[in-house]
Design an enzyme around this catalytic site. Structure first.
Site, mmCIF file in Angstrom:
data_model
loop_
_atom_site.group_PDB
_atom_site.id
_atom_site.type_symbol
_atom_site.label_atom_id
_atom_site.label_comp_id
_atom_site.label_asym_id
_atom_site.label_seq_id
_atom_site.Cartn_x
_atom_site.Cartn_y
_atom_site.Cartn_z
ATOM 1 N N SER A 146 85.297 -13.016 28.131
ATOM 2 C CA SER A 146 86.329 -12.091 27.668
ATOM 3 C C SER A 146 86.528 -12.269 26.177
ATOM 4 O O SER A 146 86.352 -13.371 25.643
ATOM 5 C CB SER A 146 87.647 -12.376 28.403
ATOM 6 O OG SER A 146 88.729 -11.700 27.799
ATOM 7 N N TYR A 159 93.867 -16.915 33.052
ATOM 8 C CA TYR A 159 92.664 -16.106 32.847
ATOM 9 C C TYR A 159 91.841 -16.632 31.670
ATOM 10 O O TYR A 159 90.622 -16.822 31.779
ATOM 11 C CB TYR A 159 93.075 -14.659 32.608
ATOM 12 C CG TYR A 159 91.928 -13.702 32.379
ATOM 13 C CD1 TYR A 159 91.157 -13.250 33.440
ATOM 14 C CD2 TYR A 159 91.626 -13.232 31.098
ATOM 15 C CE1 TYR A 159 90.110 -12.369 33.234
ATOM 16 C CE2 TYR A 159 90.589 -12.348 30.887
ATOM 17 C CZ TYR A 159 89.829 -11.916 31.956
ATOM 18 O OH TYR A 159 88.785 -11.037 31.755
#
Length: 281
Positions: A146, A159
């Site tokens: 990410s 996350y």
């Protein structure tokens, strides 16, 4: 580097039912590759497989896969081998989000996110690596991290932690597989128009507790990253437009889009400064 002919090679994608995974399936199918679309939602996996088979005329298969379940992944690998003959490109793409300040996250939040994002990636590679090794020639593994790894922000602690781990895993895997000629790349997607929040919420097992998000979580997260990310949200198809070329070149890192390079460089400059202080001590 001369491009490899991709026709008749096989791409396997987890999370292929929608969003980034479905866009990757379209990219590989357009290049002439057979595609295995794997997803926790079997209906959307079938939809992706049917769409690209009709549109691009390539062999496809679909299967339900919960990357939190090791047996489901090994069964999927056996299914892909039986239907498409093997695997040349593996995209370990599944990831779930859980918003919340660190002091609000529960053990169930952490266990769920780490099980899916980190162990799910590990299990996916472990199950499909024998198929990749059996193929020989040009082979690639791509794992999805990410942009938040490069420019962290608040309210996404679980996350981001999981995606840091995914990057570390992929870098180690690249070193370990280099002698076999199997390239490993890390994909760093930024904001996209996807159903990621919806699919994350629906994928959370009930025994892990309810999936929650406060009304201001996204706004606070974006502000903390110091980027105008909201204005740089793109379609998944735009985000993966260069993936084939990047994998052909065996580049270790793939940046999809986003206006955050200056912020990332400030972070790396701070790390360089730590080395400078060490050398001057």
């Amino acid at each position: 580097m001369r491009p490899v002919e991709l026709a008749e090679k096989v791409a396997v994608i987890t999370g292929a039912g929608s969003g980034l995974g479905a866009a990757l399936a379209r990219v590989f199918a357009e290049a002439g590759m057979a595609v295995a679309a794997l997803d926790i939602d079997p209906a959307t996996a079938e939809q992706t497989a049917d769409e690209i088979a009709t549109r691009f005329g390539v062999p496809t298969t679909a299967a339900r896969v919960d990357v939190g379940d090791p047996k489901a992944i090994t069964d999927a690998a056996a299914h892909v081998e039986a239907t498409l003959g093997g695997c040349d490109v593996l995209c370990a793409n599944v990831g779930v989000q859980q918003f919340g300040a660190l002091d609000r996250l529960t053990d169930q939040d952490w266990e769920w996110v780490l099980s899916v994002n980190v162990l799910g990636t590990v299990r996916t590679v472990r199950s499909f690596l024998p198929l990749i090794r059996a193929r020989g020639g040009w082979r690639r593994i791509m794992v999805t991290a990410s942009s938040s790894v490069l420019v962290p922000g608040v309210r996404l602690g679980a996350y981001i932690t999981s995606k840091f781990a995914v990057q570390g895993y992929a870098e180690t895997l690249r070193a370990e597989l280099a002698a076999e000629g199997i390239g490993v790349s890390v994909l760093f997607p930024a904001g996209m128009t996807t159903r990621h929040l919806e699919t994350s919420a629906s994928a959370r097992p009930t025994e892990r507790g309810a999936w929650t998000m406060l009304p201001d979580d996204i706004e606070v997260m974006l502000a903390s990253r110091g980027t105008d990310e909201a204005s740089h949200v793109v379609t998944p198809d735009h985000a993966v437009r260069n993936v084939i070329q990047e994998l052909q070149a065996d580049n270790p890192y793939i940046i999809t889009h986003g206006n955050y390079r200056e912020r990332y460089q400030r972070r790396t400059a701070a790390m360089d400064a730590a080395f400078d202080r060490l050398e001057q001590a």
